[in-house]
Design a protein around this motif. Structure first.
Motif, PDB file in Angstrom:
ATOM      1  N   UNK A  96       4.255   3.586   7.748  1.00  0.00           N
ATOM      2  CA  UNK A  96       2.856   4.018   7.769  1.00  0.00           C
ATOM      3  C   UNK A  96       2.131   3.687   9.167  1.00  0.00           C
ATOM      4  N   UNK A  97       2.246   1.960   9.133  1.00  0.00           N
ATOM      5  CA  UNK A  97       1.798   1.255  10.300  1.00  0.00           C
ATOM      6  C   UNK A  97       2.099   2.275  11.597  1.00  0.00           C
ATOM      7  N   UNK A  98       3.249   2.635  11.474  1.00  0.00           N
ATOM      8  CA  UNK A  98       4.013   2.555  12.643  1.00  0.00           C
ATOM      9  C   UNK A  98       3.553   4.649  12.366  1.00  0.00           C
TER      10      UNK A  98
ATOM     11  N   UNK B 222      -6.022   4.117   5.437  1.00  0.00           N
ATOM     12  CA  UNK B 222      -5.743   4.070   6.945  1.00  0.00           C
ATOM     13  C   UNK B 222      -6.280   2.814   7.315  1.00  0.00           C
ATOM     14  N   UNK B 223      -7.558   2.394   6.599  1.00  0.00           N
ATOM     15  CA  UNK B 223      -8.965   1.338   7.283  1.00  0.00           C
ATOM     16  C   UNK B 223      -7.490   0.286   6.948  1.00  0.00           C
ATOM     17  N   UNK B 224      -7.059  -0.186   5.757  1.00  0.00           N
ATOM     18  CA  UNK B 224      -6.908  -1.539   5.750  1.00  0.00           C
ATOM     19  C   UNK B 224      -5.382  -1.649   6.554  1.00  0.00           C
TER      20      UNK B 224
ATOM     21  N   UNK C 205       9.179   3.157   2.295  1.00  0.00           N
ATOM     22  CA  UNK C 205       9.191   2.528   0.861  1.00  0.00           C
ATOM     23  C   UNK C 205       7.968   1.269   1.279  1.00  0.00           C
ATOM     24  N   UNK C 206       7.915   0.987   0.198  1.00  0.00           N
ATOM     25  CA  UNK C 206       7.670  -0.944   0.478  1.00  0.00           C
ATOM     26  C   UNK C 206       5.982  -0.468   0.949  1.00  0.00           C
ATOM     27  N   UNK C 207       5.795  -2.235   0.771  1.00  0.00           N
ATOM     28  CA  UNK C 207       4.463  -2.279   0.759  1.00  0.00           C
ATOM     29  C   UNK C 207       3.968  -1.104   2.287  1.00  0.00           C
ATOM     30  N   UNK C 208       2.491  -0.780   2.269  1.00  0.00           N
ATOM     31  CA  UNK C 208       1.561   0.110   3.069  1.00  0.00           C
ATOM     32  C   UNK C 208       1.152  -0.621   4.890  1.00  0.00           C
TER      33      UNK C 208
ATOM     34  N   UNK D 268      11.593  -2.539  10.022  1.00  0.00           N
ATOM     35  CA  UNK D 268      10.615  -4.045   9.412  1.00  0.00           C
ATOM     36  C   UNK D 268      11.306  -4.806  10.571  1.00  0.00           C
ATOM     37  N   UNK D 269      12.631  -4.635  10.564  1.00  0.00           N
ATOM     38  CA  UNK D 269      13.528  -5.809  11.408  1.00  0.00           C
ATOM     39  C   UNK D 269      13.557  -5.798  13.348  1.00  0.00           C
TER      40      UNK D 269
END
Length: 158
Positions: free
Chosen positions: A34-36, A64-66, A151-154, A26-27
């Motif tokens: 998941x974005x990566x 995936x769409x989100x 972990x964390x938000x997708x 993130x930093x």
């Protein structure tokens, strides 16, 4: 220390390693795991539909769409309707998406997969059986997740 305490310490160490890597990702890149994963899959697969991307990453099409919606809003991905089949939409990395991907750290599971694949077949089976038993004991074996150590938000960085 009791054996169960040693197991719990090891589980906590795994969770902490995942948390630290997620924060580093993130930093450095401003992305979630998941974005990566999705962006790396687009890079790997080239012209790819949402269904193909979903299958390749073991994410639901809705997830995936989100994630793609967010990446597209941030200018990292663009979606283009197929010329030959109007029902299909293909995802592509933008130049800024490719630049971001080039500087992003590798997913944590890449190192794990590499080391796991070097183990003997019997040791891989033993680890799989043990971790599946742990998952069951923690009542987590029915939770639907993609094979990524984040972990964390997708959808958004925290």
């Amino acid at each position: 220390m009791e054996k169960y305490e040693e197991v719990l310490v090891s589980i906590r160490q795994i969770i902490r390693a995942i948390d630290l890597h997620s924060k580093k990702l993130s930093k450095i890149a401003g992305l979630t795991g998941p974005q990566l994963i999705l962006m790396r899959s687009i890079e790997q697969l080239g012209e790819v539909t949402i269904r193909e991307l979903s299958n390749h990453t073991n994410m639901s099409q809705a997830t995936a769409t989100t994630i793609l919606d967010r990446l597209e809003r941030n200018g990292y991905v663009r979606r283009v309707r197929s010329v030959s089949d109007k029902r299909k939409v293909h995802a592509y990395l933008t130049d800024s998406g490719q630049d971001l991907l080039n500087k992003a750290p590798q997913p944590l599971q890449d190192n794990f997969v590499s080391q796991f694949q070097q183990l003997e077949e019997w040791e891989q089976s033993l680890l799989l059986s043990s971790i599946q038993r742990l998952s069951n004991m923690m009542q987590a074996d029915n939770i639907d997740v993609a094979p990524m150590l984040e972990i964390g938000s997708i959808t958004k960085s925290e």
